[in-house]
Design a protein around this motif. Sequence first.
Motif, mmCIF file in Angstrom:
data_model
loop_
_atom_site.group_PDB
_atom_site.id
_atom_site.type_symbol
_atom_site.label_atom_id
_atom_site.label_comp_id
_atom_site.label_asym_id
_atom_site.label_seq_id
_atom_site.Cartn_x
_atom_site.Cartn_y
_atom_site.Cartn_z
ATOM 1 N N TRP A 508 7.956 -0.852 131.404
ATOM 2 C CA TRP A 508 9.362 -0.556 131.110
ATOM 3 C C TRP A 508 10.126 -0.214 132.392
ATOM 4 C CZ3 TRP A 508 11.895 -0.582 126.337
ATOM 5 C CH2 TRP A 508 13.223 -0.144 126.381
ATOM 6 N N LYS A 509 11.335 -0.780 132.529
ATOM 7 C CA LYS A 509 12.251 -0.432 133.614
ATOM 8 C C LYS A 509 13.657 -0.343 133.040
ATOM 9 C CE LYS A 509 12.092 -2.343 137.668
ATOM 10 N NZ LYS A 509 12.112 -3.390 138.724
ATOM 11 N N MET A 516 17.295 -1.757 125.505
ATOM 12 C CA MET A 516 16.064 -2.546 125.474
ATOM 13 C C MET A 516 15.919 -3.422 126.719
ATOM 14 S SD MET A 516 14.543 -1.514 122.754
ATOM 15 C CE MET A 516 13.232 -2.664 122.441
ATOM 16 N N MET A 517 16.149 -2.795 127.894
ATOM 17 C CA MET A 517 16.009 -3.510 129.174
ATOM 18 C C MET A 517 16.894 -4.760 129.188
ATOM 19 S SD MET A 517 11.872 -3.105 129.712
ATOM 20 C CE MET A 517 11.822 -4.147 131.162
ATOM 21 N N ASP A 518 18.161 -4.581 128.827
ATOM 22 C CA ASP A 518 19.101 -5.696 128.725
ATOM 23 C C ASP A 518 18.584 -6.717 127.715
ATOM 24 O OD1 ASP A 518 21.441 -7.065 129.229
ATOM 25 O OD2 ASP A 518 20.708 -8.068 131.024
ATOM 26 N N ASN A 519 18.069 -6.204 126.597
ATOM 27 C CA ASN A 519 17.557 -7.008 125.479
ATOM 28 C C ASN A 519 16.278 -7.777 125.812
ATOM 29 O OD1 ASN A 519 19.914 -6.469 123.704
ATOM 30 N ND2 ASN A 519 21.019 -7.675 125.225
ATOM 31 N N CYS A 525 7.665 -6.449 129.353
ATOM 32 C CA CYS A 525 6.615 -5.447 129.109
ATOM 33 C C CYS A 525 5.293 -6.104 128.713
ATOM 34 C CB CYS A 525 7.072 -4.479 128.017
ATOM 35 S SG CYS A 525 8.409 -3.375 128.534
ATOM 36 N N TRP A 526 4.273 -5.277 128.677
ATOM 37 C CA TRP A 526 2.954 -5.753 128.259
ATOM 38 C C TRP A 526 2.197 -4.618 127.581
ATOM 39 C CZ3 TRP A 526 4.400 -4.975 133.362
ATOM 40 C CH2 TRP A 526 3.701 -3.988 134.080
ATOM 41 N N MET A 527 1.065 -4.961 126.971
ATOM 42 C CA MET A 527 0.238 -3.978 126.274
ATOM 43 C C MET A 527 -0.684 -3.313 127.293
ATOM 44 S SD MET A 527 0.174 -3.076 123.034
ATOM 45 C CE MET A 527 0.593 -4.504 122.058
#
Length: 528
Positions: A508-509, A516-519, A525-527
Amino acid sequence: MKQQINHYARAVMRGVMSRREFMGRTAALGVSATAASALLGSAVHAEGPKKGGHLKMGLGGGESSNSLDPALTLSQAPYNVLAQIGETLLQVDFDGGLEHRIAEEFSSTPDAKVWSFKIRKGIKFHDGSDLTAEDVMRTMQRHSDEKATSGALGLMKGIEEMRAEGDVFEVTLDEPNADLPYLLTDPHLRIQPGGGFDDPAGGIFSGPYRIVVNEPGVRHMMERFEDYWDDSRGHFDSTEVLIINDVTARVSALQSGQVDMANLISPRLADLLDRAPGMVLERTQGRGQNVFVMMVDQAPFDNNDLRLALKHALDREEMVEKILRGYGTVGNDIPVNATYPLFDGSLPQREFDLDKAAEYYRKSGHDGSPIVLRCSDVAFPGAVDAAQLFQQSARKAGIPLELRREPGDGYWSEVWNKRPFCASYWTGRPTQDQMYATAYLSTADWNDTRFNNEKFDNLLKEARATLDDAKRTEMYNEMSMIVRDEGGLIMPMFNDFLDARSERIAGWKPHPNADMMDNSAAVFCWMA
């Protein structure tokens, strides 16, 4: 101490220590919460993204009338879906600069009137066809056509000519515009095969995921597109968007593990969620706007004295405190703030003044009939409560404000931009030119206040052609004063974007453009 913190961070990434425990142990070492969070984020990013897993997102801002036609995108859920499956020529990066996407290069003539974009080779659409400069040109032509009713129509009106030759897409403007590359980041301008003329809602794009289930207002499911050109994005095997418009239900789904991410977190639930085990509240300061909009061409809002009465009858400080719980800043009836380039902060702050409100109301000659304000919490979290505060303060000035609560499903298609006075939101745009061209230019399709001011329009065009930043700043400041004193925008507050995620989600950034991070949270992101 650094070794100890790194040891804790690795434990979090292995899943043997929770984020909450990490924060507690680093606090014991004398590290502030902000610094600890940054250190953990750096460690996760240094570890790098991992491929795999299924991401579930619980999102507000979805309706049964939503479409996969990017021209028609209005609210958060379809913005997120389209960000996963489609791409634009360029994209605003996390620091506010431009990132090359479908266009790998761009340049202009010295007067910023003719722009050339070199289209990246090797990009495929989800149907297996190659993306070409012709597809780019046709996409721009469709969004320039009034029949498409595109949200980007106002941005396209300054284009005089377009052409595609080889791998180059070229644009000639009727007037110079130094901000054109930023305008082409508009999320409606996602490139489609043949421009989308044949099937605009077909869902065929070139993004990191392709759509496999499309149930508007219910759920959308995507799977990774194996032929996607950029391995640094699209890390999940599949993603799912569940439409959960009720904020309490959205938060409950996140806490119970039914979803991994949620948007539009209500400020009243933010602190509680931030303390919940396994949860991370993501707060981003940016350009988000919680607003009330009046159509200046419809009675009684065609009377500027009445508009000024309503603007002075609203207590902005109270709204930031009670509705946003401090997660935001006071607005000034203009759609821009200090996060925008070329912003001049010298404009006096409009104050809450019941005497002035009453004076302007009397001057307006209004007949005393109810002034109907339509609202719903899908407009922004806490919109109904904000409208009630507005009603109470207006009543003290003798202004008969009547609230009409509307259903969430259909609010964006039946109320916003249709009814003369309603609650709304804007996530903002990368530049002042884009914000004003999208919503305040007289010819803009999304001019939700029906603002029509010849001087404003001329200043906007003149500022585009001016390469002197000092002069442009002066022009934008003058435009702000016109909007504030003559427009139909009531801007009580700029909201922080409040999203939430499970600790299992990494990468997340914060992005200043939108929640939502500019949608694009599912893209980056990742798991963990």
